[in-house]
Design an enzyme around this catalytic site. Structure first.
Site, PDB file in Angstrom:
ATOM      1  N   GLU A   1      -7.171   4.607  12.705  1.00  0.00           N
ATOM      2  CA  GLU A   1      -6.008   4.443  13.568  1.00  0.00           C
ATOM      3  C   GLU A   1      -5.819   5.667  14.454  1.00  0.00           C
ATOM      4  O   GLU A   1      -6.657   6.554  14.489  1.00  0.00           O
ATOM      5  CB  GLU A   1      -4.759   4.160  12.742  1.00  0.00           C
ATOM      6  CG  GLU A   1      -4.401   5.222  11.699  1.00  0.00           C
ATOM      7  CD  GLU A   1      -3.173   4.809  10.892  1.00  0.00           C
ATOM      8  OE1 GLU A   1      -2.056   4.933  11.430  1.00  0.00           O
ATOM      9  OE2 GLU A   1      -3.344   4.360   9.737  1.00  0.00           O
TER      10      GLU A   1
ATOM     11  N   ASP B   1      -9.377   3.621   6.727  1.00  0.00           N
ATOM     12  CA  ASP B   1      -8.211   3.557   7.602  1.00  0.00           C
ATOM     13  C   ASP B   1      -8.552   4.196   8.941  1.00  0.00           C
ATOM     14  O   ASP B   1      -8.688   5.410   9.052  1.00  0.00           O
ATOM     15  CB  ASP B   1      -7.044   4.290   6.925  1.00  0.00           C
ATOM     16  CG  ASP B   1      -5.762   4.301   7.757  1.00  0.00           C
ATOM     17  OD1 ASP B   1      -5.778   3.820   8.906  1.00  0.00           O
ATOM     18  OD2 ASP B   1      -4.744   4.802   7.251  1.00  0.00           O
TER      19      ASP B   1
ATOM     20  N   ASP C   1       0.852  -1.187   0.000  1.00  0.00           N
ATOM     21  CA  ASP C   1       0.000   0.000   0.000  1.00  0.00           C
ATOM     22  C   ASP C   1       0.884   1.231   0.000  1.00  0.00           C
ATOM     23  O   ASP C   1       1.972   1.233   0.586  1.00  0.00           O
ATOM     24  CB  ASP C   1      -0.980   0.009   1.179  1.00  0.00           C
ATOM     25  CG  ASP C   1      -0.302   0.066   2.537  1.00  0.00           C
ATOM     26  OD1 ASP C   1      -0.011   1.182   3.010  1.00  0.00           O
ATOM     27  OD2 ASP C   1      -0.063  -1.006   3.123  1.00  0.00           O
TER      28      ASP C   1
END
Length: 264
Positions: free
Chosen positions: A154, A152, A63
């Site tokens: 996080e 995503d 990625d």
């Protein structure tokens, strides 16, 4: 006025952004899938760059974000990468300036590829960020070469670990994002996260694993325990740098299974 804004946001099902979040920048080439996980959780139990988990029956991939610049996709392909996720957006303002070279380039070389969104849950609602993502590269097409859009989730690069949200509020934010992406693309987004962050900030009140594939971040030679609400991982980001540009990933299955996921 602030109280009125908060009431309107609650009625609309949104968590109002804390005042402290407003003046901060939104979006950075340094905010990538795992950048904050690496900073908070460290590199794991890898002893050297040559360490790797068992790869039999799995598909290697990568990625990238604008942090990698223009990617040499031919080199990555020749080294064995067969899929890639590319950062498209962050929050509701940041777009990856290298997205076209990375997203289209990986496709043209033969990879199965997808786009991901770096979430900032204290800046805007899940619906607003999902729409921004889909409008700027986070779509999906049934061509057998496009992976589901990815979210995503996080550590907050700007402050509080959980963005000042309770587990209930964060769960609602993720579900709204997921539902909006599904309404726009007919695919539930893959969720990228680490077990430690997810269990602290989201918890297990909703079984996201029933609809959302898991892209787990855990740097080491073993996946380890999965986040609450997930019984299976689809992709494992096992190292932050290595053989390919960007992060190193393994699809948990054979290539023909990866193609089926891409086909929907």
């Amino acid at each position: 006025m602030r109280t009125l804004i908060s009431i309107v946001a609650i009625v609309a099902g949104m968590s109002p952004a804390p005042a402290s979040a407003v003046p901060l920048p939104e979006g950075s080439a340094d905010h990538t899938a795992g950048s904050q996980i690496l900073e908070h959780e460290g590199p794991g139990d890898l002893r050297s760059a040559s360490d790797s988990p068992p790869t039999a029956g799995k598909v290697p991939g990568m990625d990238v974000s604008s942090h990698q610049g223009d990617v040499d996709w031919r080199s990555a392909w020749d080294k064995g990468a067969r899929f890639s996720y590319v950062k498209a957006t962050e929050g509701t303002h940041y777009r990856n300036p290298r997205f076209t070279q990375q997203y289209d380039g990986s496709y043209k070389i033969g990879m199965i590829r997808g786009a991901y969104h770096f979430a900032l849950p204290d800046r805007a609602s899940g619906a607003a960020q999902a729409n921004f993502f889909v409008d700027n590269g986070g779509g999906w097409s049934p061509d057998g070469r496009t992976l589901p859009p990815a979210l995503d989730m996080e550590y907050n690069p700007y402050g509080d670990t959980c963005y000042g949200l309770s587990q209930a509020a964060m769960t609602a934010w993720v579900k709204t994002f997921s539902d909006t992406v599904y309404a726009r693309t007919k695919r539930h987004p893959m969720i990228y996260t680490s077990t430690k962050w997810w269990n602290e900030c989201v918890g297990g009140s909703v079984e996201f694993g029933a609809d959302n594939p898991l892209w787990i971040a855990r740097y080491g030679t073993e996946v380890g325990p999965l986040p609450m609400g997930f019984d299976f991982h689809t992709i494992w980001q096992w190292q932050a740098a290595g053989h390919f540009p960007g992060d190193q990933n393994l699809f948990n299955g054979r290539f023909e299974q990866l193609r089926r996921i891409a086909a929907g």
